[in-house]
Structure formats: C-alpha cells, structure tokens
Scaffold this active site. Structure first.
Site, PDB file in Angstrom:
ATOM      1  N   ASN A  11       0.925  -1.048   0.191  1.00 20.90           N
ATOM      2  CA  ASN A  11      -0.162  -0.166   0.173  1.00 20.90           C
ATOM      3  C   ASN A  11       0.894   1.166  -0.114  1.00 20.90           C
ATOM      4  OD1 ASN A  11      -1.324   2.268   1.010  1.00 20.90           O
ATOM      5  ND2 ASN A  11      -2.986   1.080   1.635  1.00 20.90           N
ATOM      6  N   ASP A  13      -0.275   4.579  -0.111  1.00 22.23           N
ATOM      7  CA  ASP A  13      -0.702   5.792   0.240  1.00 22.23           C
ATOM      8  C   ASP A  13       0.055   6.676   0.948  1.00 22.23           C
ATOM      9  OD1 ASP A  13      -3.259   4.474  -0.556  1.00 22.23           O
ATOM     10  OD2 ASP A  13      -3.978   4.229   1.391  1.00 22.23           O
ATOM     11  N   HIS A  14       1.183   6.227   1.844  1.00 23.67           N
ATOM     12  CA  HIS A  14       1.914   7.205   2.562  1.00 23.67           C
ATOM     13  C   HIS A  14       2.986   7.853   2.059  1.00 23.67           C
ATOM     14  CE1 HIS A  14      -0.973   6.788   5.697  1.00 23.67           C
ATOM     15  NE2 HIS A  14      -0.563   5.440   6.055  1.00 23.67           N
ATOM     16  N   ARG A  22       3.513  18.987   1.691  1.00 20.02           N
ATOM     17  CA  ARG A  22       4.043  20.001   1.129  1.00 20.02           C
ATOM     18  C   ARG A  22       3.146  20.723  -0.301  1.00 20.02           C
ATOM     19  NH1 ARG A  22       9.164  22.206   1.056  1.00 20.02           N
ATOM     20  NH2 ARG A  22       9.009  21.501   3.320  1.00 20.02           N
ATOM     21  N   HIS A  56      -5.461   3.648  -2.035  1.00 24.62           N
ATOM     22  CA  HIS A  56      -6.823   4.039  -1.266  1.00 24.62           C
ATOM     23  C   HIS A  56      -7.076   5.601  -1.626  1.00 24.62           C
ATOM     24  CE1 HIS A  56      -9.830   4.558   2.385  1.00 24.62           C
ATOM     25  NE2 HIS A  56     -10.567   4.530   1.508  1.00 24.62           N
ATOM     26  N   ARG A  58      -9.230   8.386  -0.936  1.00 27.61           N
ATOM     27  CA  ARG A  58     -10.441   8.577   0.185  1.00 27.61           C
ATOM     28  C   ARG A  58     -11.116   9.877  -0.530  1.00 27.61           C
ATOM     29  NH1 ARG A  58      -8.492   6.300   5.408  1.00 27.61           N
ATOM     30  NH2 ARG A  58     -10.320   7.712   6.319  1.00 27.61           N
ATOM     31  N   ARG A  62      -6.835  12.937   1.098  1.00 28.01           N
ATOM     32  CA  ARG A  62      -5.701  13.236   2.135  1.00 28.01           C
ATOM     33  C   ARG A  62      -4.357  12.844   1.692  1.00 28.01           C
ATOM     34  NH1 ARG A  62      -7.200   9.500   7.484  1.00 28.01           N
ATOM     35  NH2 ARG A  62      -9.232  10.547   7.012  1.00 28.01           N
ATOM     36  N   HIS A  63      -4.407  11.413   0.499  1.00 20.99           N
ATOM     37  CA  HIS A  63      -3.048  11.345   0.377  1.00 20.99           C
ATOM     38  C   HIS A  63      -3.004  11.051  -1.427  1.00 20.99           C
ATOM     39  CE1 HIS A  63      -4.992   7.480   1.469  1.00 20.99           C
ATOM     40  NE2 HIS A  63      -4.647   7.481   2.603  1.00 20.99           N
ATOM     41  N   GLU A  83      -8.655   0.663  -3.006  1.00 13.09           N
ATOM     42  CA  GLU A  83      -9.393   0.595  -1.869  1.00 13.09           C
ATOM     43  C   GLU A  83     -10.321   1.580  -2.207  1.00 13.09           C
ATOM     44  OE1 GLU A  83      -7.028   0.854   1.532  1.00 13.09           O
ATOM     45  OE2 GLU A  83      -6.146  -1.030   1.279  1.00 13.09           O
ATOM     46  N   THR A 113     -17.584  -1.155  11.968  1.00 10.68           N
ATOM     47  CA  THR A 113     -18.096  -1.862  13.005  1.00 10.68           C
ATOM     48  C   THR A 113     -17.250  -1.232  14.184  1.00 10.68           C
ATOM     49  OG1 THR A 113     -16.309  -3.637  12.571  1.00 10.68           O
ATOM     50  CG2 THR A 113     -18.344  -3.975  11.607  1.00 10.68           C
ATOM     51  N   THR A 114     -17.503  -2.066  15.227  1.00  8.78           N
ATOM     52  CA  THR A 114     -16.820  -1.584  16.642  1.00  8.78           C
ATOM     53  C   THR A 114     -15.424  -1.711  16.491  1.00  8.78           C
ATOM     54  OG1 THR A 114     -17.338  -3.861  17.306  1.00  8.78           O
ATOM     55  CG2 THR A 114     -18.470  -1.873  18.336  1.00  8.78           C
ATOM     56  N   GLU A 164     -10.565  -9.577   3.151  1.00  7.90           N
ATOM     57  CA  GLU A 164      -9.355  -8.941   3.761  1.00  7.90           C
ATOM     58  C   GLU A 164      -9.890  -8.718   5.316  1.00  7.90           C
ATOM     59  OE1 GLU A 164      -7.012  -6.078   1.968  1.00  7.90           O
ATOM     60  OE2 GLU A 164      -6.102  -5.196   3.906  1.00  7.90           O
ATOM     61  N   HIS A 204      -3.482  -4.128   7.583  1.00 11.26           N
ATOM     62  CA  HIS A 204      -3.658  -3.166   8.507  1.00 11.26           C
ATOM     63  C   HIS A 204      -2.696  -3.276   9.889  1.00 11.26           C
ATOM     64  CE1 HIS A 204      -5.346   0.708   9.315  1.00 11.26           C
ATOM     65  NE2 HIS A 204      -4.951   0.775  10.691  1.00 11.26           N
ATOM     66  N   GLY A 205      -1.902  -2.526   9.920  1.00  8.74           N
ATOM     67  CA  GLY A 205      -1.100  -2.385  11.134  1.00  8.74           C
ATOM     68  C   GLY A 205       0.151  -3.572  11.239  1.00  8.74           C
ATOM     69  N   GLY A 226       1.568  -1.334   4.331  1.00  6.70           N
ATOM     70  CA  GLY A 226       1.909   0.014   3.909  1.00  6.70           C
ATOM     71  C   GLY A 226       2.612   0.640   4.684  1.00  6.70           C
ATOM     72  N   HIS A 227       2.140   1.132   5.762  1.00  6.77           N
ATOM     73  CA  HIS A 227       2.870   2.189   6.711  1.00  6.77           C
ATOM     74  C   HIS A 227       4.263   1.614   7.139  1.00  6.77           C
ATOM     75  CE1 HIS A 227       3.965   4.675  10.172  1.00  6.77           C
ATOM     76  NE2 HIS A 227       2.964   5.687   9.789  1.00  6.77           N
TER      77      HIS A 227
HETATM   78  N1  PXP Z   1      -5.480  -2.921   4.311  1.00  4.39           N
HETATM   79  C1  PXP Z   1      -6.436  -1.975   4.277  1.00  4.39           C
HETATM   80  C2  PXP Z   1      -7.978  -2.309   3.776  1.00  4.39           C
HETATM   81  C3  PXP Z   1      -6.014  -0.650   4.549  1.00  4.39           C
HETATM   82  O1  PXP Z   1      -7.304   0.427   4.521  1.00  4.39           O
HETATM   83  C4  PXP Z   1      -5.086  -0.235   4.930  1.00  4.39           C
HETATM   84  C5  PXP Z   1      -4.528   1.202   4.994  1.00  4.39           C
HETATM   85  O2  PXP Z   1      -5.102   1.598   6.078  1.00  4.39           O
HETATM   86  C6  PXP Z   1      -4.096  -1.250   4.902  1.00  4.39           C
HETATM   87  C7  PXP Z   1      -4.276  -2.701   4.462  1.00  4.39           C
HETATM   88  C8  PXP Z   1      -2.483  -1.192   5.348  1.00  4.39           C
HETATM   89  O3  PXP Z   1      -2.417  -0.769   6.476  1.00  4.39           O
HETATM   90  P1  PXP Z   1      -1.137  -0.410   7.136  1.00  4.39           P
HETATM   91  O4  PXP Z   1      -0.644   1.030   6.378  1.00  4.39           O
HETATM   92  O5  PXP Z   1      -1.358  -0.109   8.599  1.00  4.39           O
HETATM   93  O6  PXP Z   1      -0.149  -1.341   6.634  1.00  4.39           O
END
Ligand code: PXP
Length: 252
Positions: A11, A13-14, A22, A56, A58, A62-63, A83, A113-114, A164, A204-205, A226-227
C-alpha cells in the site's frame, strides 16, 4: 513462484501523504519540484518483488489523488488493488479505472463496526450493489472486515470472492496480554472464511515484527502492508524495505 507463497500487496498511500504535506494546494500531482511521486515509488516496489500495489482513494483526498490512480493504471505491471468506500461516486470512478481488484473499506462512521472493519451486515444492500456492479465489470472484489462470524458469513452470502481480515486490533494488542486473544480471533475468522469458500487476505498495522506471527494464519493468501514499508524505506530505500518484508512473509 510456487502457489504456497504468501503474496505481498504494498500500500503506497503514505508516499502520497508526504507529497501532500508540501504540495496539496497544487493542481498537479507530479513534475517540476513536486515530490515524492507515488508512481515512481510503486514501480520500485514492483522491481523489488511486490505482488500487487494498493491505493486508497479517500473522499477527503488526504493522500492518493485521482490522477495518481490513472497514472498507476497506465504503468503498473502487477495487479492494482483500489481501496474504496461503498459510494456511488467511488463506484463510478472505479468503473472508469477498472482496477484488477477493489477492496471495499469503511470511510464514514456509520459504515464501521466496533473494531473498525466494514459493517457488511448493517450495510448489506449497499455493499451488495457495489459487489455486483464491480464483479460484472470484471473487477475482483474483497471486503475489509473484522474477524466476526456474522460479517464473514454475510460477505460470503453477498457473493464477494475475497475478504481482507482487519488486523488492526491484533496489531494494537501485540505488546499486551490481549495479543493471543486477537490472534485467535483472526485464526477462527480465517478458518470460517475458508470454509465459506472465501479467499483470505489480511492487513492493517502489519510490521516487520508482527508479520512473523500473522503470516502463520491458516489459508492466508495475501497481506496488504503500507505504513511500515514506507517508513522503513526512509532508512533503507524502497527496494530493501519491500524485499525484506517479502522475505519475512515466506521464511520457512
Ligand atoms: N488494508 C486496508 C484495507 C487498509 O485500509 C490499509 C490502510 O489503512 C492497509 C491494509 C494497510 O495498513 P498499514 O498502512 O497499517 O500497513
């Protein structure tokens, strides 16, 4: 590549987050002194072994920008995973791009969801309409959901081929006594999803530490990360950060 290999979706995005920090007020997304270019970043990920590239788009932009998605569509060699929120506007955009994969993610509060995945149960008719329209256009759809039995069952009932599983709660619990509980929830979700005929992805994470456990989830086909990859690329360069993650995914 053998079929047992766990696939890495990167991913990006970042990379765009840094550019927008900038240059968000400019109409252009690349060229001149605008940097970094997420398309160049994605190409480096490809060279380093990424199996797909995720972006993604959005609603708040934002990115990633629409132009980034168009440029990526023209030059990516590996599959593109878009995404997107389950909105008419995003559906229209996705149908104009025709990504290889589309992952439906929550954006507004009521769709969440929660734990933070898409509430497929609460939004079933909207999600069904999006799944059907994308599938008809030849896009392979996945739903980004928590490892909750009713969300998994509904995803299968709506005819999505892939889910996913949201690993955010697990990642947040990694250094606490809740880690095993969260991992077991993901494990049960992966088993249930597989038994419902769903392809199992997760994301994610995920970072260079927790990936060594996450990759052992049963029936897992792809991790979207991604991150942590973008962060490590600041120190090692993109090629090394992607190669190392891909190696960790498939250590035997
Ligand atoms: N999968 C989905 C559906 C996401 O929306 C994201 C980004 O938030 C990721 C994976 C990647 O998450 P991360 O940037 O924390 O690795």
């Amino acid at each position: 590549m053998s079929h047992q290999e766990l696939l890495l979706g990167v991913n990006i995005d970042h990379c765009s987050t840094v550019r927008q920090a900038r240059y968000k007020d400019l109409p252009e997304t690349c060229g001149g002194n605008i940097e970094p270019d997420p398309v160049f970043f994605a190409q480096q990920c490809e060279f380093a072994g990424a199996d797909s590239i995720t972006v993604h788009l959005r609603e708040d932009r934002r990115h990633i920008q629409p132009r980034d998605v168009e440029r990526l569509r023209e030059c990516l060699r590996v599959p593109m995973n878009l995404e997107m929120a389950a909105t008419d506007k995003m559906l229209e955009f996705a149908l104009s791009i025709k990504p290889d994969y589309a992952c439906i993610v929550p954006e507004s509060r009521e769709e969440v969801t929660t734990e933070g995945g898409l509430d497929v149960v609460g939004n079933r008719s909207r999600v069904a309409a999006i799944v059907n329209a994308l599938t008809e256009a030849g896009v392979i759809v996945s739903l980004f959901i928590d490892p909750e039995p009713e969300q998994i069952q509904m995803s299968a009932d709506l005819g999505a081929p892939t889910v996913e599983l949201h690993t955010g709660a697990y990642a947040n619990a990694y250094h606490t006594d809740q880690r095993e509980r969260e991992f077991n929830r993901l494990k049960a979700g992966a088993e249930q999803g597989h038994n419902c005929g769903l392809q199992i992805n997760a994301g994610h994470g995920i970072n260079y530490v927790n990936v060594t456990e996450v990759r052992t989830l049963p029936f897992l086909q792809e991790l979207n990360i991604g991150h942590s990859i973008v962060s490590r690329a600041l120190f090692t360069g993109v090629e090394e950060s992607v190669r190392e993650m891909r190696r960790l995914l498939n250590v035997r």
